[in-house]
Write an enzyme that holds these catalytic residues in place. Sequence first.
Site, short mmCIF file in Angstrom:
data_model
loop_
_atom_site.label_atom_id
_atom_site.label_comp_id
_atom_site.label_asym_id
_atom_site.label_seq_id
_atom_site.Cartn_x
_atom_site.Cartn_y
_atom_site.Cartn_z
N GLY A 48 -20.14 64.11 82.02
CA GLY A 48 -18.33 63.55 82.76
C GLY A 48 -17.85 65.01 82.70
N ASP A 103 -14.74 66.31 78.88
CA ASP A 103 -14.10 65.30 79.54
C ASP A 103 -12.72 64.33 79.11
OD1 ASP A 103 -15.74 63.66 79.06
OD2 ASP A 103 -16.40 62.48 80.85
N ASP A 106 -12.35 60.72 72.84
CA ASP A 106 -11.82 59.18 73.16
C ASP A 106 -11.45 58.95 71.45
OD1 ASP A 106 -10.95 56.37 73.32
OD2 ASP A 106 -13.05 56.37 73.64
N LYS A 134 -7.46 60.66 74.08
CA LYS A 134 -7.03 59.34 73.33
C LYS A 134 -6.35 59.25 71.60
CE LYS A 134 -9.42 56.34 76.96
NZ LYS A 134 -10.53 55.90 77.11
N PHE A 155 -8.60 52.47 79.52
CA PHE A 155 -9.96 52.86 80.52
C PHE A 155 -10.25 53.68 81.26
CE2 PHE A 155 -14.23 52.89 82.19
CZ PHE A 155 -14.59 53.63 80.95
N ASP A 162 -16.56 58.29 84.36
CA ASP A 162 -17.18 56.98 84.70
C ASP A 162 -17.38 55.31 84.41
OD1 ASP A 162 -19.61 57.63 82.84
OD2 ASP A 162 -20.77 56.20 83.95
N ARG A 168 -16.97 58.63 89.51
CA ARG A 168 -17.02 60.05 89.10
C ARG A 168 -16.60 60.63 90.41
NH1 ARG A 168 -19.66 60.81 84.21
NH2 ARG A 168 -21.93 59.52 83.87
P1 IMP Z 1 -15.94 59.55 71.42
O1 IMP Z 1 -17.48 59.95 71.18
O2 IMP Z 1 -15.55 58.26 71.57
O3 IMP Z 1 -15.18 60.63 71.64
O4 IMP Z 1 -16.21 59.15 73.47
C1 IMP Z 1 -16.59 61.02 73.97
C2 IMP Z 1 -17.10 60.05 75.94
O5 IMP Z 1 -17.18 59.40 76.07
C3 IMP Z 1 -16.50 61.43 77.00
O6 IMP Z 1 -17.24 62.83 77.04
C4 IMP Z 1 -16.86 60.21 78.03
O7 IMP Z 1 -18.06 60.33 78.24
C5 IMP Z 1 -16.60 58.84 77.66
N1 IMP Z 1 -15.11 57.85 77.25
C6 IMP Z 1 -14.32 57.93 76.63
N2 IMP Z 1 -13.39 57.28 77.08
C7 IMP Z 1 -13.48 57.06 78.74
C8 IMP Z 1 -13.04 56.36 79.63
O8 IMP Z 1 -11.82 56.37 79.40
N3 IMP Z 1 -13.83 56.85 80.89
C9 IMP Z 1 -15.06 56.75 80.89
N4 IMP Z 1 -14.93 58.01 79.78
C10 IMP Z 1 -14.75 57.51 78.29
MG MG Z 2 -18.47 62.44 78.15
#
Ligand code: IMP
Ligand code: MG
Length: 178
Positions: A48, A103, A106, A134, A155, A162, A168
């Site tokens: 990402g 990127d 979340d 977020k 999202f 992606d 992307r």
């Molecule tokens: P986390 O481990 O939940 O913080 O997720 C992080 C990863 O999930 C990021 O590096 C992104 O690759 C993916 N991700 C989280 N939210 C989104 C979104 O809204 N769109 C696309 N990819 C996301």
């Molecule tokens: Mg990522």
Amino acid sequence: MSVIQVHDKLFKPYISARQIAGKIKEIANNLERDYAEKTPLFIAILNGSFMFASDLFKVLNIPAEICFIKLASYKGTKSSGTLITSIGLDVDIFGKHVVIIEDIIDTGKTMHEFLPQLFHQHPASLKICALLHKPSATQFPITIDYCGFSIPDNFVVGYGLDYDGLGRNIKEIYKVVD
Ligand code: IMP
Ligand code: MG
């Protein structure tokens, strides 16, 4: 600019290429101020962050290194909960000033699991730089030292992000239409 379709979902324009570029310049200025004498090592998380990492690195006017690792925890629009390292770290970070480039943060799970692995190797310092955050989705509190945009828990795709492999190569960030 109008609504676009990626797989089965519709997305609408959210953050423009111009806003992204402006924010990247701001982040680069802050990094130049903080790392002027430190020759930081950037670790960009694939897939990402490739576009963000590239654009940020291009406007950064201090000596710096960059390398890439590949972590994934996502399936479709939901975090799957398991972190997979498919390309690992091939450089020695001992004594280096490390900045992770993500990127989006979340749930925070990716960073929560990955940070201890890096601390274990004794970098001189370890900071996080993320284009998007977020806050309302965050379950694992993470300090984001350099953050582009805080966004609601919707999202998003584009600018490297992606939806199941697609989206992307969109220049702007789009958000899902519910
Ligand atoms: P986390 O481990 O939940 O913080 O997720 C992080 C990863 O999930 C990021 O590096 C992104 O690759 C993916 N991700 C989280 N939210 C989104 C979104 O809204 N769109 C696309 N990819 C996301
Ligand atoms: Mg990522």
